[in-house]
Design an enzyme around this catalytic site. Structure first.
Site, PDB file in Angstrom:
ATOM      1  N   ASP A   1       0.836  -1.178   0.025  1.00  6.72           N
ATOM      2  CA  ASP A   1      -0.015   0.074   0.022  1.00  6.72           C
ATOM      3  C   ASP A   1       0.820   1.288  -0.018  1.00  6.72           C
ATOM      4  O   ASP A   1       0.311   2.325   0.022  1.00  6.72           O
ATOM      5  CB  ASP A   1      -0.981   0.116   1.014  1.00  6.72           C
ATOM      6  CG  ASP A   1      -0.260   0.047   2.568  1.00  6.72           C
ATOM      7  OD1 ASP A   1       0.959  -0.076   2.660  1.00  6.72           O
ATOM      8  OD2 ASP A   1      -0.918   0.389   3.530  1.00  6.72           O
ATOM      9  N   GLY A   2       2.121   0.942  -0.073  1.00 10.79           N
ATOM     10  CA  GLY A   2       3.168   2.276  -0.274  1.00 10.79           C
ATOM     11  C   GLY A   2       3.787   2.819   1.215  1.00 10.79           C
ATOM     12  O   GLY A   2       4.628   3.523   1.332  1.00 10.79           O
TER      13      GLY A   2
ATOM     14  N   LYS B   1      20.912  39.319 -12.935  1.00 10.61           N
ATOM     15  CA  LYS B   1      19.753  38.569 -13.461  1.00 10.61           C
ATOM     16  C   LYS B   1      18.400  39.047 -12.952  1.00 10.61           C
ATOM     17  O   LYS B   1      18.413  39.519 -11.750  1.00 10.61           O
ATOM     18  CB  LYS B   1      20.009  36.849 -12.874  1.00 10.61           C
ATOM     19  CG  LYS B   1      19.042  36.257 -13.166  1.00 10.61           C
ATOM     20  CD  LYS B   1      19.055  34.760 -12.493  1.00 10.61           C
ATOM     21  CE  LYS B   1      18.672  35.037 -11.066  1.00 10.61           C
ATOM     22  NZ  LYS B   1      18.723  33.621 -10.481  1.00 10.61           N
TER      23      LYS B   1
ATOM     24  N   ARG C   1      14.569  37.628 -12.072  1.00 13.24           N
ATOM     25  CA  ARG C   1      13.578  36.381 -12.435  1.00 13.24           C
ATOM     26  C   ARG C   1      12.299  37.002 -12.379  1.00 13.24           C
ATOM     27  O   ARG C   1      11.828  37.879 -11.605  1.00 13.24           O
ATOM     28  CB  ARG C   1      13.549  35.820 -11.064  1.00 13.24           C
ATOM     29  CG  ARG C   1      13.047  34.341 -11.002  1.00 13.24           C
ATOM     30  CD  ARG C   1      12.990  33.746  -9.650  1.00 13.24           C
ATOM     31  NE  ARG C   1      14.434  33.360  -9.169  1.00 13.24           N
ATOM     32  CZ  ARG C   1      15.234  32.276  -9.723  1.00 13.24           C
ATOM     33  NH1 ARG C   1      14.657  31.375 -10.421  1.00 13.24           N
ATOM     34  NH2 ARG C   1      16.235  31.991  -9.435  1.00 13.24           N
TER      35      ARG C   1
ATOM     36  N   ASP D   1      27.263  27.508  -8.437  1.00 19.22           N
ATOM     37  CA  ASP D   1      26.205  27.526  -7.861  1.00 19.22           C
ATOM     38  C   ASP D   1      26.225  26.250  -6.792  1.00 19.22           C
ATOM     39  O   ASP D   1      26.719  25.449  -6.889  1.00 19.22           O
ATOM     40  CB  ASP D   1      25.091  27.678  -8.652  1.00 19.22           C
ATOM     41  CG  ASP D   1      23.722  28.407  -8.164  1.00 19.22           C
ATOM     42  OD1 ASP D   1      23.995  28.768  -6.755  1.00 19.22           O
ATOM     43  OD2 ASP D   1      22.615  28.725  -8.711  1.00 19.22           O
TER      44      ASP D   1
ATOM     45  N   GLY E   1      17.158  26.803 -15.341  1.00 24.12           N
ATOM     46  CA  GLY E   1      16.802  27.768 -16.163  1.00 24.12           C
ATOM     47  C   GLY E   1      18.042  29.003 -16.139  1.00 24.12           C
ATOM     48  O   GLY E   1      18.457  29.502 -16.832  1.00 24.12           O
TER      49      GLY E   1
END
Length: 315
Positions: A40-41, A194, A196, A220, A227
């Site tokens: 059932d997970g 940048k 956004r 980063d 993106g």
């Protein structure tokens, strides 16, 4: 060893390869652990070793599927606590929900704090992680948190580009991280201005700094949808960079990220194995994976022997 009997390492299903790599560096084997699901997970956890009084490290990044892996981690911690473990450290190379560390609009949760509470209630004594998205998350726990930096292993690879490199922050917020890398590499620093427009989308506007005829390394802490990185590669190429590389600790790579990286101007995307690469990324020749297993193994050894961990805090 001081305070605790034996060092043991267990892992869930989030990144067993990394756990095995850590064990190789420590010259030991993983403790047997059953981590599976019922029909059932529901998650099922069973620790296969006697851990009474032992010093146990649970390796489990909370990457995708994030909620499932968080639950696996908490169940393993609870199982160990109920088995009278001496001390248990959660090794969370990638801390999910870290970007939800504050209220930016009304009527939203501080999810990173709530997840910290879940983990604490499950019975952890210490946290070991790498490159937290927000350093203040350490204060969400009332226990020791060791936030290691992947710079040590990434710089070993990046230094090959020497004085031809320029380290690029993809936005103003990452300038401190990029400056630290540039200083240790003896490289120049550049910043992408940048704007956004909508969530999970980014538009690179202009480059502050000289990248012409340089190897531009866009740095980063993570690559999520890709993106930001894709736009960064485009503008750097337009500004005359001879080669453009991406470098990030955590390869989240959700949604169209891999396709975007394939279409980008990056000749190589350098990441670590805090998160295992998905099938698409593994099939791509663009990705170069640097393992953090040795870094985590050193930290685990030092914690177990009650030695200094701060000697590993390179930034």
């Amino acid at each position: 060893m001081p305070g605790h009997r034996e060092l043991k390492i267990v892992t869930g299903n989030a990144n067993p390869e990394l756990a095995r790599g850590i064990c190789e560096h420590l010259g030991m084997t993983l403790s047997p652990t059953l981590v599976c699901t019922f029909s059932d997970g529901e998650s099922r956890v069973e620790i296969g070793d006697n851990v009474r009084g032992d010093d146990v490290f649970v390796v489990q990044p909370t990457c995708a599927p994030v909620n499932h892996n968080i639950l696996e981690l908490c169940l393993m911690l609870d199982a160990l606590k109920r088995a009278s473990v001496g001390r248990v450290t959660a090794v969370i190379p990638y801390y999910g929900y870290a970007r939800q560390d504050r209220k930016v609009v009304p009527r939203v949760p501080i999810s990173a704090k709530l997840v910290a509470d879940f983990i604490a209630v499950a019975g952890v004594n210490r946290i070991l992680t790498i490159d937290l998205h927000a350093g203040q998350i350490q204060a969400f726990f009332n226990i020791p948190v060791d936030n290691l930096f992947a710079a040590e292993v990434l710089l070993t690879y990046l230094k090959q580009f020497g004085d031809q490199a320029v380290v690029v922050s993809p936005d103003a917020g990452g300038t401190e991280r990029a400056r630290a890398y540039a200083k240790r590499m003896g490289a120049e620093l550049a910043i992408i201005d940048k704007r956004r427009d909508t969530p999970n989308t980014a538009q690179a506007m202009r480059v502050i700094g000289d990248v012409k005829d340089k190897v531009a390394i866009v740095l980063d802490d993570m690559i999520d949808t890709g993106g930001t990185m894709m736009e960064a590669s485009k503008v750097l190429s337009e500004k005359g960079a001879s080669q453009v590389l991406a470098c990030a600790t955590h390869p989240v790579l959700s949604g169209p990220a891999v396709e975007r990286m394939e279409k980008s101007h990056f000749s190589e995307i350098v990441v670590t194995d805090t998160i295992p690469l998905g099938e698409k990324a593994r099939a791509s020749s663009r990705f170069k994976v640097i393992s953090v297993a040795s870094l985590l193994a050193k930290a685990i050894h030092n914690i177990h022997t009650e030695s200094s961990v701060s000697v590993l805090f390179s930034h």
